[in-house]
Design a protein around this motif. Sequence first.
Motif, mmCIF file in Angstrom:
data_model
loop_
_atom_site.group_PDB
_atom_site.id
_atom_site.type_symbol
_atom_site.label_atom_id
_atom_site.label_comp_id
_atom_site.label_asym_id
_atom_site.label_seq_id
_atom_site.Cartn_x
_atom_site.Cartn_y
_atom_site.Cartn_z
ATOM 1 N N VAL A 1 0.801 -1.034 0.193
ATOM 2 C CA VAL A 1 -0.021 0.000 0.057
ATOM 3 C C VAL A 1 0.926 1.160 0.005
ATOM 4 C CG1 VAL A 1 -0.208 -0.071 2.547
ATOM 5 C CG2 VAL A 1 -2.105 1.255 1.082
ATOM 6 N N THR A 2 0.653 2.141 -0.950
ATOM 7 C CA THR A 2 1.422 3.373 -1.051
ATOM 8 C C THR A 2 0.477 4.511 -1.518
ATOM 9 O OG1 THR A 2 3.286 4.222 -2.095
ATOM 10 C CG2 THR A 2 1.938 3.059 -3.417
ATOM 11 N N GLY A 3 1.243 5.628 -1.744
ATOM 12 C CA GLY A 3 0.451 6.966 -1.871
ATOM 13 C C GLY A 3 0.939 7.486 -3.379
ATOM 14 N N VAL B 1 6.098 4.089 2.304
ATOM 15 C CA VAL B 1 5.711 5.421 2.573
ATOM 16 C C VAL B 1 6.582 6.556 1.898
ATOM 17 C CG1 VAL B 1 5.555 7.056 4.485
ATOM 18 C CG2 VAL B 1 5.174 4.488 4.783
ATOM 19 N N ASN B 2 5.919 7.326 1.079
ATOM 20 C CA ASN B 2 6.524 8.094 0.424
ATOM 21 C C ASN B 2 6.309 9.605 0.875
ATOM 22 O OD1 ASN B 2 4.316 7.299 -0.427
ATOM 23 N ND2 ASN B 2 4.385 8.033 -2.649
ATOM 24 N N ILE C 1 8.242 0.287 4.887
ATOM 25 C CA ILE C 1 9.439 0.684 4.307
ATOM 26 C C ILE C 1 9.234 2.109 3.794
ATOM 27 C CG2 ILE C 1 11.140 0.415 2.091
ATOM 28 C CD1 ILE C 1 10.131 -2.688 2.327
ATOM 29 N N ALA C 2 10.230 3.006 3.944
ATOM 30 C CA ALA C 2 10.202 4.335 3.605
ATOM 31 C C ALA C 2 11.222 5.042 2.603
ATOM 32 C CB ALA C 2 9.932 5.166 5.081
ATOM 33 N N LEU D 1 9.107 1.759 -4.209
ATOM 34 C CA LEU D 1 8.283 0.623 -4.602
ATOM 35 C C LEU D 1 8.948 -0.130 -4.878
ATOM 36 C CD1 LEU D 1 5.347 0.264 -4.786
ATOM 37 C CD2 LEU D 1 5.454 1.013 -7.211
ATOM 38 N N PRO D 2 10.162 -0.330 -5.793
ATOM 39 C CA PRO D 2 10.769 -1.666 -5.959
ATOM 40 C C PRO D 2 11.117 -2.537 -4.865
ATOM 41 C CG PRO D 2 11.687 0.011 -7.505
ATOM 42 C CD PRO D 2 10.767 0.764 -6.431
ATOM 43 N N ALA D 3 11.511 -1.689 -3.623
ATOM 44 C CA ALA D 3 12.078 -2.390 -2.599
ATOM 45 C C ALA D 3 10.797 -3.098 -1.754
ATOM 46 C CB ALA D 3 12.587 -1.351 -1.365
ATOM 47 N N ALA D 4 9.636 -2.256 -1.749
ATOM 48 C CA ALA D 4 8.367 -2.849 -1.291
ATOM 49 C C ALA D 4 8.133 -4.013 -1.975
ATOM 50 C CB ALA D 4 7.501 -1.877 -0.946
#
Length: 258
Positions: free
Chosen positions: A53-55, A102-103, A121-122, A188-191
């Motif tokens: 999940v991200t923004g 988290v961005n 992950i941020a 995003l690649p890390a997540a």
Amino acid sequence: MTVRVERDKATGVAVVTLDRERRHNAVDLETAAELAAVWREFRFEDEVRAVVVTGAGTAAFCTGIDRSVQVPQPGSPYSVDDPLVAIGPKANDLWKPVIAAVNGMACGGAFYVLGEAEFLIASDTASFFDPHTTYGMVSAYEAVYMAQRMPFGEVARMSLMGTAERLSARRAYEIGLVSELTAPGELLPAALRAAQTLAGFPTEGVQGTVRALWSAKRAALQQALDQAPALIALGNLAPERQASLFAGRREAPEPRVR
């Protein structure tokens, strides 16, 4: 649609994106309903075995409830209607692993989602803060969720200092709120790498482990959340006073980042 969902059947990973970039991915009533529906749908989708999940964008993961939202409240002093209580995966009975990417800013009502993710992950440009006290509101649900993930002194400071301070991604990593830091373009690649690993394991064992981990703290969490409506009803300023304080936010000094 204000929630974008992308499913990769080859890897078993779904990406849920809060897609209101111009509003810093703040949650309105439509977004809240969409998020709840997405989590519940995933329970029946066997091909989805892990979720990120991200923004949208880089400015914010989520800045909580959209201040333009009008939420009618019941007349009873024993009830509070909160449109965010069901925006997290666990509130919707989803026990597949959820990783938060988290961005940018994550504040206030964002913690309803972050509090129910397995780990965070941020981006190293992310920041965390809780604006409630600045605008005459009780941080109840948000503080409770973060108290499950942060040392007590850290969550107390963040919850009480309001907009005067922001917790940097580096500090969040140091205290264990964030499990991994990345450059913005690598977030995003890390997540996805972590989610793909989880999706590749036998799902019964993964979901059972998720449930076991949450059972370790669920009783205390639920007991604390049960107190939240009464504390909010007692401690929140009237909406018009909150709005007045919020309108003056541009005159406030820049927050300290630590």
